[in-house]
Each structure stands twice: as C-alpha cells, then as structure tokens.
Design a protein around this motif. Structure first.
Motif, mmCIF file in Angstrom:
data_model
loop_
_atom_site.group_PDB
_atom_site.id
_atom_site.type_symbol
_atom_site.label_atom_id
_atom_site.label_comp_id
_atom_site.label_asym_id
_atom_site.label_seq_id
_atom_site.Cartn_x
_atom_site.Cartn_y
_atom_site.Cartn_z
ATOM 1 N N ASN A 1 0.822 -1.210 0.000
ATOM 2 C CA ASN A 1 0.000 0.000 0.000
ATOM 3 C C ASN A 1 0.855 1.259 0.000
ATOM 4 O OD1 ASN A 1 -2.418 -1.274 -0.116
ATOM 5 N ND2 ASN A 1 -2.982 -0.940 2.010
ATOM 6 N N LYS B 1 1.701 1.728 -3.481
ATOM 7 C CA LYS B 1 0.528 2.076 -4.293
ATOM 8 C C LYS B 1 0.076 3.516 -4.062
ATOM 9 C CE LYS B 1 -3.043 -0.930 -4.245
ATOM 10 N NZ LYS B 1 -3.857 -2.034 -3.659
ATOM 11 N N TYR B 2 0.168 3.971 -2.806
ATOM 12 C CA TYR B 2 -0.375 5.288 -2.476
ATOM 13 C C TYR B 2 0.720 6.311 -2.209
ATOM 14 C CZ TYR B 2 -4.454 2.369 -2.383
ATOM 15 O OH TYR B 2 -5.429 1.480 -2.757
ATOM 16 N N ASP C 1 4.802 5.627 5.779
ATOM 17 C CA ASP C 1 5.197 6.151 4.465
ATOM 18 C C ASP C 1 5.018 7.663 4.411
ATOM 19 O OD1 ASP C 1 2.517 6.920 3.432
ATOM 20 O OD2 ASP C 1 2.111 4.773 3.487
ATOM 21 N N ILE D 1 -4.361 9.853 4.293
ATOM 22 C CA ILE D 1 -5.798 9.524 4.301
ATOM 23 C C ILE D 1 -6.498 10.605 5.130
ATOM 24 C CG2 ILE D 1 -7.517 7.773 4.952
ATOM 25 C CD1 ILE D 1 -5.093 5.757 5.034
ATOM 26 N N VAL E 1 -11.086 2.695 6.603
ATOM 27 C CA VAL E 1 -10.153 1.966 5.731
ATOM 28 C C VAL E 1 -10.043 0.479 6.072
ATOM 29 C CG1 VAL E 1 -8.748 3.942 5.017
ATOM 30 C CG2 VAL E 1 -8.090 2.645 7.044
ATOM 31 N N TYR F 1 -13.882 -1.208 1.310
ATOM 32 C CA TYR F 1 -13.799 0.248 1.348
ATOM 33 C C TYR F 1 -12.553 0.743 0.618
ATOM 34 C CZ TYR F 1 -13.503 5.043 2.716
ATOM 35 O OH TYR F 1 -13.404 6.403 2.660
ATOM 36 N N ARG F 2 -12.728 1.744 -0.247
ATOM 37 C CA ARG F 2 -11.602 2.402 -0.889
ATOM 38 C C ARG F 2 -11.877 3.893 -0.854
ATOM 39 N NH1 ARG F 2 -9.549 1.311 -5.985
ATOM 40 N NH2 ARG F 2 -7.577 1.153 -4.891
ATOM 41 N N VAL F 3 -10.837 4.678 -0.551
ATOM 42 C CA VAL F 3 -11.022 6.123 -0.524
ATOM 43 C C VAL F 3 -11.252 6.592 -1.957
ATOM 44 C CG1 VAL F 3 -9.936 8.330 0.022
ATOM 45 C CG2 VAL F 3 -9.545 6.341 1.501
ATOM 46 N N GLY G 1 -7.559 -1.628 -6.741
ATOM 47 C CA GLY G 1 -7.464 -2.592 -5.649
ATOM 48 C C GLY G 1 -8.860 -3.093 -5.340
ATOM 49 N N PHE G 2 -8.955 -4.017 -4.382
ATOM 50 C CA PHE G 2 -10.263 -4.564 -4.019
ATOM 51 C C PHE G 2 -10.847 -3.902 -2.786
ATOM 52 C CE2 PHE G 2 -8.271 -8.582 -5.698
ATOM 53 C CZ PHE G 2 -8.957 -8.531 -6.888
ATOM 54 N N GLY G 3 -10.011 -3.172 -2.044
ATOM 55 C CA GLY G 3 -10.468 -2.662 -0.757
ATOM 56 C C GLY G 3 -10.557 -3.805 0.240
ATOM 57 N N GLY H 1 -7.412 -5.472 1.337
ATOM 58 C CA GLY H 1 -6.125 -5.642 1.999
ATOM 59 C C GLY H 1 -6.159 -5.327 3.481
ATOM 60 N N LEU H 2 -6.673 -4.145 3.836
ATOM 61 C CA LEU H 2 -6.636 -3.739 5.239
ATOM 62 C C LEU H 2 -7.647 -4.507 6.094
ATOM 63 C CD1 LEU H 2 -5.998 0.107 5.034
ATOM 64 C CD2 LEU H 2 -4.382 -1.715 5.535
ATOM 65 N N THR I 1 1.270 8.158 6.026
ATOM 66 C CA THR I 1 0.440 7.247 6.808
ATOM 67 C C THR I 1 1.323 6.312 7.615
ATOM 68 O OG1 THR I 1 -1.157 7.326 5.009
ATOM 69 C CG2 THR I 1 -1.440 5.551 6.586
HETATM 70 P P1 ADP Z 1 -7.009 -1.399 -1.723
HETATM 71 O O1 ADP Z 1 -5.595 -0.908 -1.642
HETATM 72 O O2 ADP Z 1 -7.156 -2.666 -2.465
HETATM 73 O O3 ADP Z 1 -7.956 -0.351 -2.160
HETATM 74 P P2 ADP Z 1 -6.934 -1.633 1.189
HETATM 75 O O4 ADP Z 1 -7.927 -2.305 2.089
HETATM 76 O O5 ADP Z 1 -5.540 -2.112 1.241
HETATM 77 O O6 ADP Z 1 -7.534 -1.774 -0.260
HETATM 78 O O7 ADP Z 1 -6.972 -0.097 1.514
HETATM 79 C C1 ADP Z 1 -8.216 0.600 1.627
HETATM 80 C C2 ADP Z 1 -8.048 2.055 1.240
HETATM 81 O O8 ADP Z 1 -7.228 2.722 2.217
HETATM 82 C C3 ADP Z 1 -7.293 2.255 -0.076
HETATM 83 O O9 ADP Z 1 -8.189 2.248 -1.169
HETATM 84 C C4 ADP Z 1 -6.629 3.609 0.103
HETATM 85 O O10 ADP Z 1 -7.525 4.623 -0.257
HETATM 86 C C5 ADP Z 1 -6.399 3.697 1.606
HETATM 87 N N1 ADP Z 1 -4.984 3.388 1.959
HETATM 88 C C6 ADP Z 1 -4.502 2.210 2.398
HETATM 89 N N2 ADP Z 1 -3.187 2.286 2.675
HETATM 90 C C7 ADP Z 1 -2.817 3.558 2.401
HETATM 91 C C8 ADP Z 1 -1.583 4.283 2.485
HETATM 92 N N3 ADP Z 1 -0.438 3.713 2.899
HETATM 93 N N4 ADP Z 1 -1.595 5.596 2.121
HETATM 94 C C9 ADP Z 1 -2.734 6.191 1.695
HETATM 95 N N5 ADP Z 1 -3.932 5.568 1.595
HETATM 96 C C10 ADP Z 1 -3.986 4.271 1.944
#
Ligand code: ADP
Length: 263
Positions: free
Chosen positions: A163, A166-167, A193, A198, A206, A211-213, A223-225, A227-228, A252
């Motif tokens: 993540n 990715k972010y 990071d 967020i 999250v 859930y995805r922002v 992504g699938f939302g 991971g977390l 974050t």
């Molecule tokens: P995904 O990455 O597949 O969307 P996650 O469950 O891993 O799903 O994360 C949920 C949401 O949280 C992400 O869509 C993103 O918006 C936010 N997020 C997660 N990790 C980070 C990060 N390190 N920095 C910024 N936003 C994050």
C-alpha cells in the motif's frame, strides 16, 4: 387529551418508520455502489495480468525471440511475475470470502519478528527502488519472539508495504520506514510512508471490507479494498491490535501490537 395522545403516538411511529425506511434505502444504495466498485476493480485487477500474459505468450511464438535467450528470459520472467500477481489476488479474495464463514485456520509457530520483517524488507527492496523510493528499517525490539502463523503475518507486512508503494505521491521520493520495538509486554511494529495520506474522516473506514477512498482521477490505483480488512482480521485473530495515523499529503503510519511469546 384523549385524541391528542394517540395521534402523537401515531405521528411518532409514522416518523420513525419513515426515518428507518430512508436509512435502509441509503444502506442498500451504499451496498450496491460498493458491489459495483468491487466488480469493476476486480475485473481490472484480473484483466491486466491476463492481457499481459496472453501478449507475452504470443511473443514467445516469434522466431526472433526463440533465437535470443535474453528476450526469451525477459518474456518468461514477465509471465512468471504476472502469474504470481494473479495468484496473490485470487488468494486475497478467497481468504476474505472464507473468513466470513469461519475463523482463519492458523498454523502457529515460534519465530523472530525481526527476522520475518527483514525478510519481507529484503524481497520488497527492489520494488521500492523501481518506484523511486527507499526503505529504512530500525528493527530495535530486543524481545521479538512471537507465536504466529508465518504466512499470514508475512502477508500482513507485505500488504502494508505494498500500500505504501501504491499510495505514494507521484512526484515525491517514497521513504518507507519500518520499525520494531517493545512496549510493556508487546512487540510493536510500525510501517510508515510519506505518501498521499488519508483524510481524518476516512481513517476509521479503511479497515472495512471493500472500502476504498474515493480520489477521483487523482491516482489510478486499482485494488479490491480488501487488503486492510484482511490485515486487521489476521492481527485480531492473533490477539493483537492495529491502528492507523495519517495526515493528508504527509503520510500514513500503521502501528501493530502483538503479544510476545512468554517462556
Ligand atoms: P485497496 O488498496 O485494495 O484499495 P486496502 O484495504 O488495502 O484496499 O486499503 C483501503 C483504502 O485505504 C485504499 O483504497 C486507500 O484509499 C487507503 N490506503 C490504504 N493504505 C494507504 C496508504 N499507505 N496511504 C494512503 N492511503 C492508503
């Protein structure tokens, strides 16, 4: 009075029914939106590696490729990497759907958390470098023996680092900082990071499944939302806790606390 009381009761019942109906409609709408987002994201996550694999497989048929071992190795490397990515995605979806029905089956064993984390840092270093970044690790926990499922805890650390990549902020060098330390009788892990961050109002959500922002076109990260939600579930199944701190445009930080193995 005889008339007023029943009519007041009737009006409040009517009002409550109305409010409940509105809440249910909104929930349903939100669920439909989440389902559509999920299907869209999933289609993308599966389609991209599949297209790459099929393109690479076609290229292997080219006689020029057959004559050049460098090209052949490069293309088969691409097929291998994309297949791994596909397998990881399928695994994530499967694990989450399984978790709804049953508790995760954990294969617990004793291990050193510092060793586990430095292993993930090692495998991740190349990916971070390729994304114009660096990892700094301070594995300072003196007591780091934990009793955990190695595969799941490795996945947790991997997901959080993934993540961070990715972010990241596109124009900024990514600095990923990984720490371990001891607090009372716990092993603490933080993964921090300097990415996009967020918003405060989204922080709690999250960890929710799917859930995805919503960032509009700000960054096209799929992504699938899941991971977390997976990370939180695994940490809690290990009787640990996870929290997140974040500032928009600053970065974050995820902080995990896990019980230490008492000997
Ligand atoms: P995904 O990455 O597949 O969307 P996650 O469950 O891993 O799903 O994360 C949920 C949401 O949280 C992400 O869509 C993103 O918006 C936010 N997020 C997660 N990790 C980070 C990060 N390190 N920095 C910024 N936003 C994050």
């Amino acid at each position: 009075v005889n008339f007023v009381v029943p009519s007041m009761v009737f009006t409040s019942v009517l009002l409550m029914t109305f409010i409940f109906t509105i809440i249910i409609i909104f929930r349903q709408k939100k669920l439909t939106e989440m389902k559509n987002d999920f299907v869209n994201n999933m289609t993308h996550e599966f389609k991209t590696p599949i297209s790459t694999i099929s393109l690479a497989a076609q290229m292997l048929k080219d006689p020029a490729v057959g004559k050049s071992p460098t090209m052949f190795n490069h293309i088969s490397g691409v097929i291998n990497d994309e297949t791994k990515r596909l397998r990881f995605q399928v695994e994530k979806v499967l694990q989450m759907s399984m978790f709804d029905r049953q508790k995760a089956t954990l294969k617990m064993k004793e291990l050193d958390a510092n060793d586990l984390i430095s292993g993930v840092v090692h495998t991740f270093a190349l990916k971070v470098e390729q994304n114009n970044g660096k990892i700094e690790s301070f594995l300072d926990a003196e007591h780091a023996t934990i009793f955990v499922d190695e595969m799941h805890i490795t996945n947790v650390v991997f997901n959080l680092m993934d993540n961070a990549v990715k972010y990241k902020k596109p124009e900024k060098e990514l600095v990923l900082t990984v720490r371990t330390w001891n607090a009372s009788d716990k092993l603490m892990i933080s993964i921090e990071d300097n990415g996009i961050g967020i918003k405060r109002e989204n922080l709690k959500k999250v960890f929710e499944k799917f859930y995805r922002v919503h960032t509009g076109n700000l960054h096209d990260v799929k992504g699938f939302g899941l991971g977390l939600a997976y990370v939180k579930k695994i940490i809690e199944d290990h009787h640990g806790t996870i929290k997140v701190e974040s500032d928009i445009d600053v970065g974050t930080k995820f902080i995990i606390a896990l019980p230490l193995l008492k000997k």
